[in-house]
Design a protein around this motif. Structure first.
Motif, PDB file in Angstrom:
ATOM      1  N   LEU A   1     -23.792  14.651  24.742  1.00  0.00           N
ATOM      2  CA  LEU A   1     -22.406  15.128  24.830  1.00  0.00           C
ATOM      3  C   LEU A   1     -21.471  14.257  23.982  1.00  0.00           C
ATOM      4  CD1 LEU A   1     -22.415  16.018  28.631  1.00  0.00           C
ATOM      5  CD2 LEU A   1     -22.345  17.645  26.727  1.00  0.00           C
ATOM      6  N   ASP A   2     -22.054  13.351  23.235  1.00  0.00           N
ATOM      7  CA  ASP A   2     -21.327  12.456  22.325  1.00  0.00           C
ATOM      8  C   ASP A   2     -20.150  11.759  23.019  1.00  0.00           C
ATOM      9  OD1 ASP A   2     -21.138  11.154  19.919  1.00  0.00           O
ATOM     10  OD2 ASP A   2     -19.940  12.707  18.926  1.00  0.00           O
ATOM     11  N   GLN A   3     -20.438  11.258  24.208  1.00  0.00           N
ATOM     12  CA  GLN A   3     -19.414  10.505  24.959  1.00  0.00           C
ATOM     13  C   GLN A   3     -19.400   9.090  24.400  1.00  0.00           C
ATOM     14  OE1 GLN A   3     -21.217  11.298  28.735  1.00  0.00           O
ATOM     15  NE2 GLN A   3     -20.033  13.156  29.085  1.00  0.00           N
ATOM     16  N   TYR A   4     -18.718   8.940  23.296  1.00  0.00           N
ATOM     17  CA  TYR A   4     -18.888   7.699  22.535  1.00  0.00           C
ATOM     18  C   TYR A   4     -18.046   6.533  23.028  1.00  0.00           C
ATOM     19  CZ  TYR A   4     -14.846   9.305  19.701  1.00  0.00           C
ATOM     20  OH  TYR A   4     -13.615   9.717  19.257  1.00  0.00           O
ATOM     21  N   ILE A   5     -17.261   6.771  24.039  1.00  0.00           N
ATOM     22  CA  ILE A   5     -16.487   5.688  24.656  1.00  0.00           C
ATOM     23  C   ILE A   5     -16.876   5.545  26.118  1.00  0.00           C
ATOM     24  CG2 ILE A   5     -14.172   4.930  25.370  1.00  0.00           C
ATOM     25  CD1 ILE A   5     -14.549   4.833  22.340  1.00  0.00           C
ATOM     26  N   ASN A   6     -17.063   4.304  26.547  1.00  0.00           N
ATOM     27  CA  ASN A   6     -17.186   4.039  27.976  1.00  0.00           C
ATOM     28  C   ASN A   6     -15.970   3.203  28.357  1.00  0.00           C
ATOM     29  OD1 ASN A   6     -18.003   2.637  30.501  1.00  0.00           O
ATOM     30  ND2 ASN A   6     -19.915   3.716  30.136  1.00  0.00           N
TER      31      ASN A   6
ATOM     32  N   ARG B   1     -15.813   0.260  25.754  1.00  0.00           N
ATOM     33  CA  ARG B   1     -17.183  -0.036  25.325  1.00  0.00           C
ATOM     34  C   ARG B   1     -17.695   1.085  24.435  1.00  0.00           C
ATOM     35  NH1 ARG B   1     -22.101   0.264  29.835  1.00  0.00           N
ATOM     36  NH2 ARG B   1     -23.790   0.659  28.352  1.00  0.00           N
ATOM     37  N   GLU B   2     -18.235   0.739  23.284  1.00  0.00           N
ATOM     38  CA  GLU B   2     -18.880   1.748  22.441  1.00  0.00           C
ATOM     39  C   GLU B   2     -20.074   2.270  23.238  1.00  0.00           C
ATOM     40  OE1 GLU B   2     -20.517   4.255  19.756  1.00  0.00           O
ATOM     41  OE2 GLU B   2     -21.713   2.609  20.574  1.00  0.00           O
ATOM     42  N   ASN B   3     -20.275   3.580  23.266  1.00  0.00           N
ATOM     43  CA  ASN B   3     -21.213   4.158  24.232  1.00  0.00           C
ATOM     44  C   ASN B   3     -22.308   5.011  23.587  1.00  0.00           C
ATOM     45  OD1 ASN B   3     -21.616   4.183  27.083  1.00  0.00           O
ATOM     46  ND2 ASN B   3     -20.717   6.233  27.285  1.00  0.00           N
ATOM     47  N   SER B   4     -22.466   4.905  22.263  1.00  0.00           N
ATOM     48  CA  SER B   4     -23.440   5.804  21.630  1.00  0.00           C
ATOM     49  C   SER B   4     -24.387   5.119  20.648  1.00  0.00           C
ATOM     50  CB  SER B   4     -22.701   6.933  20.896  1.00  0.00           C
ATOM     51  OG  SER B   4     -21.979   6.422  19.789  1.00  0.00           O
ATOM     52  N   GLU B   5     -24.153   3.825  20.379  1.00  0.00           N
ATOM     53  CA  GLU B   5     -24.960   3.167  19.340  1.00  0.00           C
ATOM     54  C   GLU B   5     -25.454   1.800  19.815  1.00  0.00           C
ATOM     55  OE1 GLU B   5     -22.594   2.964  15.722  1.00  0.00           O
ATOM     56  OE2 GLU B   5     -23.087   5.039  15.251  1.00  0.00           O
ATOM     57  N   GLY B   6     -25.511   0.868  18.883  1.00  0.00           N
ATOM     58  CA  GLY B   6     -25.916  -0.500  19.201  1.00  0.00           C
ATOM     59  C   GLY B   6     -27.367  -0.579  19.658  1.00  0.00           C
TER      60      GLY B   6
ATOM     61  N   PRO C   1      -8.287 -14.438  33.217  1.00  0.00           N
ATOM     62  CA  PRO C   1      -8.348 -12.982  32.999  1.00  0.00           C
ATOM     63  C   PRO C   1      -6.995 -12.391  32.616  1.00  0.00           C
ATOM     64  CG  PRO C   1      -8.520 -13.512  35.351  1.00  0.00           C
ATOM     65  CD  PRO C   1      -8.626 -14.811  34.604  1.00  0.00           C
ATOM     66  N   GLU C   2      -5.920 -13.107  32.927  1.00  0.00           N
ATOM     67  CA  GLU C   2      -4.566 -12.615  32.625  1.00  0.00           C
ATOM     68  C   GLU C   2      -4.294 -12.551  31.117  1.00  0.00           C
ATOM     69  OE1 GLU C   2      -5.332 -15.332  34.324  1.00  0.00           O
ATOM     70  OE2 GLU C   2      -4.349 -17.066  33.431  1.00  0.00           O
ATOM     71  N   TRP C   3      -5.178 -13.134  30.319  1.00  0.00           N
ATOM     72  CA  TRP C   3      -4.983 -13.062  28.867  1.00  0.00           C
ATOM     73  C   TRP C   3      -5.292 -11.694  28.294  1.00  0.00           C
ATOM     74  CZ3 TRP C   3      -7.596 -18.259  26.962  1.00  0.00           C
ATOM     75  CH2 TRP C   3      -6.773 -19.332  27.364  1.00  0.00           C
ATOM     76  N   PHE C   4      -6.036 -10.888  29.037  1.00  0.00           N
ATOM     77  CA  PHE C   4      -6.529  -9.640  28.453  1.00  0.00           C
ATOM     78  C   PHE C   4      -5.638  -8.438  28.781  1.00  0.00           C
ATOM     79  CE2 PHE C   4     -10.493 -12.182  28.913  1.00  0.00           C
ATOM     80  CZ  PHE C   4     -10.822 -12.258  27.573  1.00  0.00           C
ATOM     81  N   ASP C   5      -5.617  -7.532  27.819  1.00  0.00           N
ATOM     82  CA  ASP C   5      -4.948  -6.240  28.016  1.00  0.00           C
ATOM     83  C   ASP C   5      -5.987  -5.134  27.782  1.00  0.00           C
ATOM     84  OD1 ASP C   5      -3.204  -4.121  28.165  1.00  0.00           O
ATOM     85  OD2 ASP C   5      -2.290  -4.475  26.210  1.00  0.00           O
ATOM     86  N   VAL C   6      -6.458  -5.015  26.541  1.00  0.00           N
ATOM     87  CA  VAL C   6      -7.559  -4.099  26.244  1.00  0.00           C
ATOM     88  C   VAL C   6      -8.599  -4.878  25.436  1.00  0.00           C
ATOM     89  CG1 VAL C   6      -8.246  -1.902  25.184  1.00  0.00           C
ATOM     90  CG2 VAL C   6      -5.959  -2.125  26.194  1.00  0.00           C
ATOM     91  N   ILE C   7      -9.853  -4.675  25.774  1.00  0.00           N
ATOM     92  CA  ILE C   7     -10.961  -5.333  25.077  1.00  0.00           C
ATOM     93  C   ILE C   7     -11.835  -4.238  24.483  1.00  0.00           C
ATOM     94  CG2 ILE C   7     -13.044  -6.754  25.384  1.00  0.00           C
ATOM     95  CD1 ILE C   7     -11.603  -7.928  27.892  1.00  0.00           C
ATOM     96  N   VAL C   8     -12.225  -4.387  23.229  1.00  0.00           N
ATOM     97  CA  VAL C   8     -13.141  -3.406  22.640  1.00  0.00           C
ATOM     98  C   VAL C   8     -14.407  -4.142  22.216  1.00  0.00           C
ATOM     99  CG1 VAL C   8     -12.057  -3.542  20.313  1.00  0.00           C
ATOM    100  CG2 VAL C   8     -13.383  -1.515  20.971  1.00  0.00           C
ATOM    101  N   THR C   9     -15.559  -3.517  22.513  1.00  0.00           N
ATOM    102  CA  THR C   9     -16.823  -4.203  22.240  1.00  0.00           C
ATOM    103  C   THR C   9     -17.954  -3.199  22.052  1.00  0.00           C
ATOM    104  OG1 THR C   9     -18.224  -6.042  22.985  1.00  0.00           O
ATOM    105  CG2 THR C   9     -17.464  -4.506  24.694  1.00  0.00           C
ATOM    106  N   ASP C  10     -19.135  -3.706  21.712  1.00  0.00           N
ATOM    107  CA  ASP C  10     -20.254  -2.778  21.490  1.00  0.00           C
ATOM    108  C   ASP C  10     -20.929  -2.419  22.816  1.00  0.00           C
ATOM    109  OD1 ASP C  10     -22.090  -4.786  22.151  1.00  0.00           O
ATOM    110  OD2 ASP C  10     -23.000  -4.898  20.163  1.00  0.00           O
ATOM    111  N   ASN C  11     -21.959  -1.603  22.719  1.00  0.00           N
ATOM    112  CA  ASN C  11     -22.578  -1.021  23.900  1.00  0.00           C
ATOM    113  C   ASN C  11     -23.212  -2.087  24.814  1.00  0.00           C
ATOM    114  OD1 ASN C  11     -23.460   1.094  25.503  1.00  0.00           O
ATOM    115  ND2 ASN C  11     -24.418   2.217  23.829  1.00  0.00           N
TER     116      ASN C  11
END
Ligand code: IPM
Ligand code: MN
Length: 352
Positions: free
Chosen positions: A98-103, A131-136, A233-243
């Motif tokens: 279903l190409d749900q490429y974001i978690n 989280r990238e949800n389709s590769e890695g 943890p208060e330093w974070f707002d949005v984090i983007v990373t691999d699967n």
């Protein structure tokens, strides 16, 4: 009911059906209160079905699910099935096909009573992992050489495409902008060791950042990220990373927000069918006792409504969850809530 949202429900294994039942109860109450319509169809994809029939999810199932506006998933996994079969044959199959490429995993502390970190308040723990949800490493690429011999080599490839990385990063930048809090996006990687994959991620991140001058960018190695989750943890707002990194840090995220009982996630295809689930799994040892916490599933339902275009209902459910977490529940852990699974569902409904 032509304007009704069509929701595919996959209760799954273990405690999945118990928590989904409460989630659907809350959905029902929200639809009455907020005046939206929905219809559900239940699908029995599960470890139990596999044991009975040998069936996993096939292409015709995927085509059927494409007709739905969203998928609401309890949990799949049966201790009697060898690890890897249900995960790849049901959960990962659905994510990929279903190409749900974001978690998407929101990490939000609703009450400091349930935080294992000393002196952290709800305002300190409020971030989202994209989280990238389709590769890695999840791509399943690799090989054995000389399997079973002393010279055996097992290779597992992390497969990262420019297009795959770029669509994930663009989603994360857009999400950070729309969330409109600290407007800070942290790339979580391992540029110092994984010099191919993370070179691509870092270069693409830097390029895309130019299109989002209003978003502050930051970088943290994944090992350091786990340290900051605990320390600041208060330093974070949005984090983007691999699967793979995303899989690991979201379990830690779940713990600092109060545990698996409250942690929800969404597998998102921004142009297609998304799937929402409590991230805790099927918890076989708690099955059938009505002691599992349904709040993660209820929060996943709230995320689903937000995505479907019912933000008011989504917010009301979250507010009701916050209220009962702060004023009623003794604990967020299975068997320690002071209420049964069903009673927790009822409490959410009563506080909507
Ligand atoms: C998750 C789960 C899955 C994953 C498993 C069950 C395959 O841990 O949703 O994070 O690794 O992605
Ligand atoms: Mn996981």
């Amino acid at each position: 009911m032509s304007n009704a949202y069509k929701i595919a429900v996959i209760p799954g294994d273990g405690t999945g059906p118990e928590v989904i039942r409460e989630g659907l109860k809350v959905l029902d109450a929200a639809s009455e209160k907020f005046g939206f319509k929905y219809e559900t169809k239940t699908f029995d994809f599960s470890g139990a079905r596999y044991l009975k029939t040998g069936k996993l999810v096939d292409d015709s199932d995927v085509n059927e699910l494409k007709k739905y506006a969203a998928i609401y998933l309890g949990a799949v996994g049966d201790p009697n099935v060898k690890p890897g079969i249900i995960e790849t044959g049901v959960l990962l199959k659905l994510r990929f096909a279903l190409d749900q490429y974001i978690n998407l995993c929101p990490v939000k502390l609703y009450s400091s009573d349930y935080c294992p970190l000393k002196e952290k308040l709800p305002e300190d723990i409020d971030f989202v992992v994209v989280r990238e949800n389709s590769e890695g490493l999840y791509k399943g690429m690799g090989e054995f050489k000389d399997k079973g011999t002393k010279d055996e080599v097992a290779i597992q490839i992390s497969y990262n495409t420019r297009k795959g990385v770029e669509r994930c990063l663009r989603y994360a930048f857009e999400f950070t902008r729309k969330r409109n809090r600290k407007k800070k996006l942290t790339l979580c990687g391992k540029t110092n060791v994984l010099t191919y994959a993370w070179d691509l991620w870092q270069r693409t991140f830097n390029e895309i950042a130019k299109d989002y001058p209003d978003v502050t960018t930051d970088y943290a190695h994944v090992d350091a990220t786990t340290m900051w989750f605990v320390k600041n943890p208060e330093w974070f707002d949005v984090i983007v990373t691999d699967n793979m990194f995303g899989d690991i840090i979201t379990d830690l995220g779940a713990m600092i927000q109060g545990g698996m009982g409250i942690a929800a996630g969404g597998n998102i295809n921004p142009q297609g069918v998304s799937m929402f689930e409590p991230i805790g799994g099927s918890a076989p040892k708690y099955t059938g006792q009505s002691i599992i916490n349904p709040l993660a599933a209820i929060c996943a339902g709230s995320m689903m409504l937000d995505t479907l275009g019912e933000p008011k209902a989504a917010k009301a459910i979250e507010d009701a969850v916050i209220k009962i977490v702060r004023t009623k529940l003794k604990s967020l852990a299975a068997g320690k809530m002071g209420y049964s699974t069903e009673q927790v569902g009822n409490l959410v409904v009563e506080n909507l």
